[in-house]
Design a protein around this motif. Structure first.
Motif, PDB file in Angstrom:
ATOM      1  N   VAL A 112       0.872  -1.251  -0.098  1.00  0.00           N
ATOM      2  CA  VAL A 112       0.062  -0.086  -0.086  1.00  0.00           C
ATOM      3  C   VAL A 112       1.059   1.322   0.072  1.00  0.00           C
ATOM      4  CG1 VAL A 112      -1.823  -1.019   1.100  1.00  0.00           C
ATOM      5  CG2 VAL A 112      -0.314  -0.151   2.657  1.00  0.00           C
ATOM      6  N   ALA A 113       0.323   2.222  -0.762  1.00  0.00           N
ATOM      7  CA  ALA A 113       1.320   3.418  -0.794  1.00  0.00           C
ATOM      8  C   ALA A 113       1.236   4.478   0.522  1.00  0.00           C
ATOM      9  CB  ALA A 113       1.008   4.387  -1.991  1.00  0.00           C
ATOM     10  N   GLY A 114       2.297   5.230   0.463  1.00  0.00           N
ATOM     11  CA  GLY A 114       2.323   6.243   1.511  1.00  0.00           C
ATOM     12  C   GLY A 114       2.322   7.595   1.109  1.00  0.00           C
ATOM     13  N   ASN A 115       2.548   8.672   1.769  1.00  0.00           N
ATOM     14  CA  ASN A 115       2.590  10.082   1.424  1.00  0.00           C
ATOM     15  C   ASN A 115       3.557  10.352   0.609  1.00  0.00           C
ATOM     16  OD1 ASN A 115       3.131   9.763   4.375  1.00  0.00           O
ATOM     17  ND2 ASN A 115       4.075  11.544   3.847  1.00  0.00           N
ATOM     18  N   HIS A 116       4.721   9.579   0.617  1.00  0.00           N
ATOM     19  CA  HIS A 116       5.732   9.986  -0.026  1.00  0.00           C
ATOM     20  C   HIS A 116       5.889   9.056  -1.354  1.00  0.00           C
ATOM     21  CE1 HIS A 116       8.704  12.082   2.355  1.00  0.00           C
ATOM     22  NE2 HIS A 116       8.123  11.572   3.495  1.00  0.00           N
ATOM     23  N   ASP A 117       4.879   8.340  -1.511  1.00  0.00           N
ATOM     24  CA  ASP A 117       4.658   7.393  -3.007  1.00  0.00           C
ATOM     25  C   ASP A 117       3.862   8.229  -3.785  1.00  0.00           C
ATOM     26  OD1 ASP A 117       6.391   5.285  -1.756  1.00  0.00           O
ATOM     27  OD2 ASP A 117       4.724   4.871  -0.539  1.00  0.00           O
ATOM     28  N   ASP A 118       3.918   7.494  -5.040  1.00  0.00           N
ATOM     29  CA  ASP A 118       2.939   7.801  -6.050  1.00  0.00           C
ATOM     30  C   ASP A 118       2.053   6.547  -6.347  1.00  0.00           C
ATOM     31  OD1 ASP A 118       1.296   7.777  -8.378  1.00  0.00           O
ATOM     32  OD2 ASP A 118       2.895   8.805  -9.702  1.00  0.00           O
ATOM     33  N   PRO A 119       0.838   6.509  -5.728  1.00  0.00           N
ATOM     34  CA  PRO A 119       0.089   5.110  -5.712  1.00  0.00           C
ATOM     35  C   PRO A 119       0.123   4.423  -7.054  1.00  0.00           C
ATOM     36  CG  PRO A 119      -1.030   6.951  -4.463  1.00  0.00           C
ATOM     37  CD  PRO A 119       0.228   7.501  -5.176  1.00  0.00           C
ATOM     38  N   ARG A 120       0.120   5.334  -7.962  1.00  0.00           N
ATOM     39  CA  ARG A 120       0.148   4.728  -9.537  1.00  0.00           C
ATOM     40  C   ARG A 120       1.330   3.931  -9.837  1.00  0.00           C
ATOM     41  NH1 ARG A 120      -1.356  10.078 -12.569  1.00  0.00           N
ATOM     42  NH2 ARG A 120       0.498  10.671 -11.004  1.00  0.00           N
ATOM     43  N   GLU A 135      -6.220   2.126   0.711  1.00  0.00           N
ATOM     44  CA  GLU A 135      -5.424   3.427   0.393  1.00  0.00           C
ATOM     45  C   GLU A 135      -5.592   4.585   1.427  1.00  0.00           C
ATOM     46  OE1 GLU A 135      -3.314   5.327  -1.126  1.00  0.00           O
ATOM     47  OE2 GLU A 135      -3.237   4.064  -2.803  1.00  0.00           O
ATOM     48  N   SER A 136      -4.927   5.412   1.585  1.00  0.00           N
ATOM     49  CA  SER A 136      -4.906   6.538   2.359  1.00  0.00           C
ATOM     50  C   SER A 136      -4.241   7.754   1.993  1.00  0.00           C
ATOM     51  CB  SER A 136      -4.595   6.319   4.083  1.00  0.00           C
ATOM     52  OG  SER A 136      -3.212   6.107   4.180  1.00  0.00           O
ATOM     53  N   VAL A 137      -3.819   7.866   1.084  1.00  0.00           N
ATOM     54  CA  VAL A 137      -2.834   8.897   0.431  1.00  0.00           C
ATOM     55  C   VAL A 137      -3.842  10.274  -0.013  1.00  0.00           C
ATOM     56  CG1 VAL A 137      -0.966   9.711  -1.335  1.00  0.00           C
ATOM     57  CG2 VAL A 137      -0.903   7.454  -0.353  1.00  0.00           C
ATOM     58  N   ILE A 138      -3.436  11.379   0.350  1.00  0.00           N
ATOM     59  CA  ILE A 138      -3.971  12.758  -0.337  1.00  0.00           C
ATOM     60  C   ILE A 138      -2.809  13.089  -1.111  1.00  0.00           C
ATOM     61  CG2 ILE A 138      -5.187  14.721   0.288  1.00  0.00           C
ATOM     62  CD1 ILE A 138      -6.177  13.798   2.932  1.00  0.00           C
ATOM     63  N   PRO A 139      -2.827  13.338  -2.423  1.00  0.00           N
ATOM     64  CA  PRO A 139      -1.638  13.967  -3.080  1.00  0.00           C
ATOM     65  C   PRO A 139      -1.189  15.161  -2.404  1.00  0.00           C
ATOM     66  CG  PRO A 139      -3.334  12.685  -4.672  1.00  0.00           C
ATOM     67  CD  PRO A 139      -3.938  12.863  -3.121  1.00  0.00           C
ATOM     68  N   GLY A 140      -0.027  15.335  -2.483  1.00  0.00           N
ATOM     69  CA  GLY A 140       0.519  16.444  -1.854  1.00  0.00           C
ATOM     70  C   GLY A 140       0.372  16.764  -0.459  1.00  0.00           C
TER      71      GLY A 140
END
Length: 239
Positions: free
Chosen positions: A75-83, A106-111
Motif C-alpha cells: 500500500v502506498a504512503g504519502n511519499h509514494d505515487d500510488p500509481r 489506500e489513504s494517500v492524499i496527493p501532496g
C-alpha cells in the motif's frame, strides 16, 4: 496459522544508498537479514516505500524484498505515487490466507502528509466479503501517540466506528509514524509498525528523531482460531 511480515517506511530513493549519512538501502538490507528466518506467507509493505516517489526506488525495493521468497502486497504512503506502487507491485489489495483476509486500504492524499480513506468504498468491500477474520493494512494510523496534524488520518472516528460495527475486522496495522505502538478500540487491535529506516518518538504534537529507537519489522501471526498476535523484530543498528 498464517504469518505476515510487515515492513514499512523504507524510504528508498532513485539513487541507491542516498543519503550516505543515513543509508536507507543498508537499513533495509539489515532488516531483511533480521527477518530472513521468518516463515512468511505474505510480505506486507505499508507505505513510504520510496522517499521520492520514483520508479527506480520501488523496483529496487521489490528486488531486495524479493529475497524473502514470499508474495508481496503493497500500500502506498504519502511519499509514494500510488500509481507507481501499483505498476511495480500489482493491483492486489486483498489476500486470503487460510481462514484470514488481509485487506489493503489506500489513504494517500496527493501532496499532503496526512491521509484519508474512502469510507463508503471500504464499507462496501467489507460488507460484500464473507465474515472471515480480517486485518486492514493502511499507511496512516487511525489512532496513534501523535496529535500532530501531519500524522493524522482524516475521518478516523467515523472509520473506527464502522470497524467496531464489523467484528470480523480484528486488527489494523499501519506505518507512517516510524514508531511501534499498540492501542485498542474495544476488541479492535491497532498496531503501528516500526520503520526499517529510522525511528521517531511522538508525544502529542511533538516528535523527535531517535538514534536508539526501534527499527525493523513486525511479524503478524494469524491463528486458525481467529486469534491475532504481533511481534516486533529489531534490525541491527550498525548497518
Amino acid at each position: 496459522m498464517a504469518t505476515v511480515l510487515q515492513i514499512s517506511d523504507t524510504h528508498l530513493r532513485a539513487e541507491p544508498n542516498t543519503p550516505a549519512h543515513r543509508d536507507p538501502d543498508a537499513a533495509l538490507l539489515a532488516t531483511i537479514d533480521a527477518v530472513r528466518d521468518v516463515p512468511a506467507d505474505l510480505i506486507l509493505l505499508t507505505g513510504d516505500l520510496s522517499d521520492d516517489g520514483s520508479l527506480p526506488a520501488l523496483e529496487r525495493l521489490r528486488q531486495i524484498v524479493g529475497q524473502l521468497s514470499a508474495p508481496i502486497m503493497a500500500v502506498a504512503g504519502n511519499h509514494d505515487d500510488p500509481r507507481t506502487v501499483r505498476v511495480v507491485f500489482g493491483e492486489t489489495d486483498t489476500v486470503e490466507l487460510g481462514r484470514w483476509r488481509v485487506l489493503g486500504v489506500e489513504s494517500v492524499i496527493p501532496g499532503a502528509d496526512h491521509g484519508a480513506v474512502d469510507l463508503a468504498g471500504l464499507i462496501q468491500r467489507l460488507d460484500h466479503a464473507d465474515a472471515r477474520p480480517t486485518v486492514l493494512a493502511i499507511h496512516h494510523p487511525p489512532r496513534s501517540p501523535s496529535t500532530n496534524p501531519m500524522f493524522q488520518l482524516i475521518g478516523a472516528d467515523e472509520l473506527l466506528a464502522a470497524l467496531r460495527d464489523r467484528p470480523q475486522v480484528r486488527a489494523v496495522v499501519s506505518g507512517h509514524l516510524h514508531e511501534a505502538f499498540e492501542q485498542h478500540e474495544g476488541d479492535l487491535q491497532l498496531w503501528g509498525g516500526p520503520s526499517s529506516y529510522y525511528a521517531i518518538t511522538h508525544v502529542g504534537t511533538e516528535y523527535e528523531l531517535r538514534s536508539d529507537g526501534l527499527v525493523g519489522a513486525q511479524v503478524l501471526t494469524l491463528g486458525d482460531d481467529g486469534s491475532f498476535a504481533c511481534e516486533r523484530v529489531a534490525r541491527s543498528l550498525g548497518c
